[in-house]
Write a protein that holds these residues in place. Structure first.
Motif, mmCIF file in Angstrom:
data_model
loop_
_atom_site.group_PDB
_atom_site.id
_atom_site.type_symbol
_atom_site.label_atom_id
_atom_site.label_comp_id
_atom_site.label_asym_id
_atom_site.label_seq_id
_atom_site.Cartn_x
_atom_site.Cartn_y
_atom_site.Cartn_z
ATOM 1 N N VAL A 55 21.476 -67.635 -9.198
ATOM 2 C CA VAL A 55 20.476 -68.108 -10.156
ATOM 3 C C VAL A 55 21.065 -69.216 -11.036
ATOM 4 N N ASP A 56 20.156 -69.995 -11.593
ATOM 5 C CA ASP A 56 20.490 -70.976 -12.624
ATOM 6 C C ASP A 56 20.184 -70.287 -13.956
ATOM 7 N N PHE A 57 21.222 -69.926 -14.705
ATOM 8 C CA PHE A 57 21.097 -68.947 -15.789
ATOM 9 C C PHE A 57 21.310 -69.555 -17.180
ATOM 10 N N THR A 58 20.329 -69.360 -18.042
ATOM 11 C CA THR A 58 20.390 -69.843 -19.427
ATOM 12 C C THR A 58 20.157 -68.675 -20.384
ATOM 13 N N ILE A 59 20.877 -68.719 -21.502
ATOM 14 C CA ILE A 59 20.642 -67.736 -22.574
ATOM 15 C C ILE A 59 20.190 -68.507 -23.811
ATOM 16 N N THR A 60 19.130 -68.002 -24.457
ATOM 17 C CA THR A 60 18.684 -68.648 -25.693
ATOM 18 C C THR A 60 18.551 -67.615 -26.808
ATOM 19 N N HIS A 61 19.008 -68.000 -27.992
ATOM 20 C CA HIS A 61 18.963 -67.101 -29.162
ATOM 21 C C HIS A 61 19.226 -67.927 -30.404
ATOM 22 N N PRO A 62 18.861 -67.405 -31.570
ATOM 23 C CA PRO A 62 19.212 -68.108 -32.803
ATOM 24 C C PRO A 62 20.737 -68.142 -32.956
ATOM 25 N N GLU A 63 21.215 -69.118 -33.696
ATOM 26 C CA GLU A 63 22.666 -69.186 -33.936
ATOM 27 C C GLU A 63 23.156 -67.903 -34.599
ATOM 28 N N GLY A 64 24.313 -67.464 -34.182
ATOM 29 C CA GLY A 64 24.884 -66.237 -34.730
ATOM 30 C C GLY A 64 24.691 -65.031 -33.828
ATOM 31 N N TYR A 65 23.848 -65.195 -32.813
ATOM 32 C CA TYR A 65 23.629 -64.102 -31.867
ATOM 33 C C TYR A 65 24.385 -64.308 -30.554
ATOM 34 N N GLU A 66 25.409 -65.167 -30.578
ATOM 35 C CA GLU A 66 26.215 -65.381 -29.375
ATOM 36 C C GLU A 66 26.794 -64.051 -28.881
ATOM 37 N N LEU A 67 26.705 -63.830 -27.596
ATOM 38 C CA LEU A 67 27.282 -62.628 -26.988
ATOM 39 C C LEU A 67 28.776 -62.819 -26.781
ATOM 40 N N ASP A 68 29.457 -61.721 -26.532
ATOM 41 C CA ASP A 68 30.866 -61.774 -26.167
ATOM 42 C C ASP A 68 31.021 -62.692 -24.943
ATOM 43 N N PRO A 69 31.838 -63.762 -25.070
ATOM 44 C CA PRO A 69 31.981 -64.719 -23.956
ATOM 45 C C PRO A 69 32.478 -64.062 -22.669
ATOM 46 N N LYS A 70 33.126 -62.914 -22.795
ATOM 47 C CA LYS A 70 33.562 -62.173 -21.615
ATOM 48 C C LYS A 70 32.376 -61.874 -20.705
ATOM 49 N N PHE A 71 31.180 -61.689 -21.323
ATOM 50 C CA PHE A 71 29.990 -61.362 -20.546
ATOM 51 C C PHE A 71 29.085 -62.580 -20.309
ATOM 52 N N SER A 72 28.915 -63.407 -21.338
ATOM 53 C CA SER A 72 28.012 -64.563 -21.155
ATOM 54 C C SER A 72 28.629 -65.571 -20.191
ATOM 55 N N GLY A 73 29.926 -65.641 -20.165
ATOM 56 C CA GLY A 73 30.641 -66.420 -19.153
ATOM 57 C C GLY A 73 30.135 -67.842 -19.041
ATOM 58 N N SER A 74 29.727 -68.205 -17.826
ATOM 59 C CA SER A 74 29.353 -69.585 -17.544
ATOM 60 C C SER A 74 27.884 -69.886 -17.836
ATOM 61 N N ALA A 75 27.174 -68.959 -18.451
ATOM 62 C CA ALA A 75 25.755 -69.215 -18.744
ATOM 63 C C ALA A 75 25.600 -70.390 -19.690
ATOM 64 N N LYS A 76 24.498 -71.157 -19.496
ATOM 65 C CA LYS A 76 24.167 -72.188 -20.474
ATOM 66 C C LYS A 76 23.637 -71.511 -21.736
ATOM 67 N N ILE A 77 24.097 -71.956 -22.896
ATOM 68 C CA ILE A 77 23.571 -71.453 -24.171
ATOM 69 C C ILE A 77 22.701 -72.545 -24.783
ATOM 70 N N GLU A 78 21.479 -72.198 -25.150
ATOM 71 C CA GLU A 78 20.547 -73.169 -25.728
ATOM 72 C C GLU A 78 19.892 -72.516 -26.953
#
Lengths: 318, 318, 318
Positions: free
Chosen positions: B199-222
């Motif tokens: 999949v082409d995977f994006t995560i979106t959330h307000p600033e401050g809700y970043e997940l642990d990078p161990k899990f979000s990994g290579s996902a695009k954050i927007e």
């Protein structure tokens, strides 16, 4: 066997132990025995080992199992006869037990003592009311004064480990605890050790913690823990509240906690406990995590004890 | 497969998905696989889908199932080592897990994070203690930081709906909620999307809700939800509390609620959610009741995910 | 039969009674009927007889059974549509029912009335929401206004005891209680007596306890208990709160308690009650423990009623 409340219901302890050890070797050999039979497991109090091991045992015999936490999923039962039921109890045991006896082939019940009224607890009013009205065989999952599935397990656990030609020295020692606990486990262990007869049995506890002589029977009583433990082959650790000053904690001397130091003069004794155990209050970590603790395989044997009991009732109970 | 806690336990995500989809076509084809095996399902926290779907899955494989709400039907467990247990905990996980391992062939456990102590939660202390002492394969029914049965289900649900030759655009969007919720579902969804890779995977959330990078990994954050959702084929909606300002609700902007208006620039996206969902807080009625919501068949797929996992452990776990 | 909520779902009461009595003679004759089918039993309220007898019935038909106390093991459901779910409810029945419909072949549900809002209770909102969204046949384990498994049982219990060529006189009498109880059991008993039609049916209660005429229908109403009981062959005892002054206890006259003295002018009537019964409040000990009480075999018949209903749904429900 028509019920399983105490040693008095058991035609022969050694035979029941052999049946259990046979199931341990071949758990599913009698899968047809319980076909189309249902075990109702009724809990008036919480449970972990008894609940889970008895379910597994019943399924090993092909029985259906229905678990009912009557205290949480149902309502409070009235245990006294002749009462005007205008208070907190919604159903009388006369109806509840008789109705459940319509649904189940065997009923298994757990009910703890109140630890307020010695006479009421020691009359085993609760489980006896169930027995009186159920109309089907009743198995104790621990009652006010006895815990026979645990004690049968304990006999099995000693038996499978002892091959020497002499009787093993078994010492049951009181140990401290933060709560007032029933005497059911120690009463029952003493009753089964006495009924089994194949052990040299000593009980040790601080003065005032004497058990009901009906259960302690011919056991040696020794108030000095260190002396009692000398040469022990098996040490059975358990807290209980006072029988004489009923339900009270009359002594909680931390020196009675079981440690390696305390055990140094035993005969490399195996350590047993019915669980749950409060670590570093009743028994020290070093003992529970050490090579002589057999509390986990002991708990594992609960399955075979329950399976032996259920199979005997299925064969002969009706 | 010897346990099922995260993607790291899975030899290959696509293969597991295929096994699940096979069971969906023929649920009872492996009814003999679990014969005389027992699954113990241990709940330290409430559950609906996980509880029910896993029971159905295990029975489809012919396993016995024993459900135990240890928090309600048992007592509180001690999870810390070396403690003097004179407080509210009645049994140490060292005993509880080891004993249950005597009764069950597979243990499945649900345990939520406390959301107070990031390090403790992210060390997965609770489920790791069970794994350490159970002595049998452990399946997570959701742990402090991951919910792998849900995420495997989500992969299955996307996979069975996507036939185009390109990768689908999958967007996981944070949405508001009234309570501070764990990061387990979003962590796990991200981990599985990354591990699956199709999949082409994006995560979106307000600033401050970043997940642990161990899990979000290579996902695009927007950080702009509207922009993130453009062209999405699947929108995965979920609230979570802050990982950085651990366990806190740092923003509950209602504009992040998922509505038809918000979804208008997607590629007619299918809407997913793990459930339970608070209507008109997280997602609007119009979306949940609209033609693009697939939350119910998604939940239905929980059975096949659990069945694939249990079957792999039965085949290879011991 | 596609659902089981009231007599309106039943093609013919006598036929269903015959099916039940056939199962009573041979409980396991249809053990293959429910193979690979699962009954989900969902409790929003406590239960003893209904819970246990329905489990036994389903297993007699070879069904798997999953029991879920959603109130205790899950969370609170939202039953109202269009709500912003920012309060105490965590999941909407639209999702919960639809998801459970993915896992179960038949769903059985117990949900009591609030006794605050007559219109809401009598619209049967809760069970109707489940029916609307479950997507599989729904069986009532007692809903706000009806308890059909109990009433079918009651018909069975009268039928198997009555062989005379005339219709038996059946009298349902209100009796006192300490709590405000639903009208579900008396509504349902009246509905089934009327639908069955093979009895001469009278209802007696103090003024103000009139049931919804939709259910009492053609029954004779007699405000004088003594007069009503004259010549009765079966006396069905039950407390209920007021339908008119909704949910209120408007009279708790202890003279309405059923005693031997009160029953002296019956035709040696058999005494029935759905249980649980508060002894010496609703019915005196002397009656419940006397030779004419049939409350225990009545409760036993719950199994056959449930088995008849489940078998009809398995045969024709989908």
């Amino acid at each position: 066997m028509k019920q399983f409340i105490s040693t008095e219901d058991v035609p022969g302890v050694p035979r029941l132990v052999d049946i259990a050890l046979d199931y341990k070797k071949n758990p599913h050999k009698d899968k047809g025995l319980g076909e189309n039979k249902t075990l109702g497991m009724i809990f008036l109090n919480p449970s972990l080992r008894t609940r889970l091991s008895t379910q597994v045992a019943a399924r090993n015999l092909g029985m259906e199992v229905v678990v009912f936490n009557i205290d949480k999923e149902g309502w409070q039962l009235e245990m006294n006869d002749g009462v005007v039921m205008n208070g907190n109890t919604s159903e009388h045991v006369r109806e509840a037990a008789a109705v459940m006896g319509q649904y189940f082939d065997i009923m298994a019940i757990r009910t703890f003592p109140g630890l307020k009224d010695k006479q009421e607890d020691y009359s085993e009013k609760y489980i006896n009311q169930f027995i009186k009205y159920a109309g089907v065989p009743v198995v104790s999952l621990e009652s006010a004064t006895l815990h026979p599935l645990q004690s049968l397990t304990d006999v099995i656990t000693i038996k499978e480990r002892w091959t020497a030609p002499r009787k093993p020295k078994v010492v049951m020692t009181w140990a401290p605890h933060v709560k007032a606990l029933p005497q059911a486990v120690p009463n029952s262990f003493a009753q089964w050790m006495n009924a089994w007869g194949e052990v040299d049995f000593t009980i040790t506890h601080p003065e005032g913690y004497e058990l009901d002589p009906k259960f302690s029977g011919s056991a040696k009583i020794e108030y000095n823990q260190e002396k009692a433990l000398e040469g022990a082959d098996f040490v059975y650790v358990k807290n209980w509240s006072s029988y004489q000053d009923y339900g009270k904690i009359i002594n909680s001397d931390p020196a009675w906690m079981v440690t390696n130091e305390r055990l140094k003069n035993t005969n490399d004794a195996k350590i047993m406990h019915c669980l749950p155990v409060r670590r570093n209050v009743v028994i020290a970590d070093e003992v529970l995590d050490g090579p002589n603790s057999i509390v986990i395989p002991e708990a594992g044997n609960r399955v075979w004890a329950a399976q032996a009991v259920l199979s005997e009732i299925l064969k002969n109970g009706k």
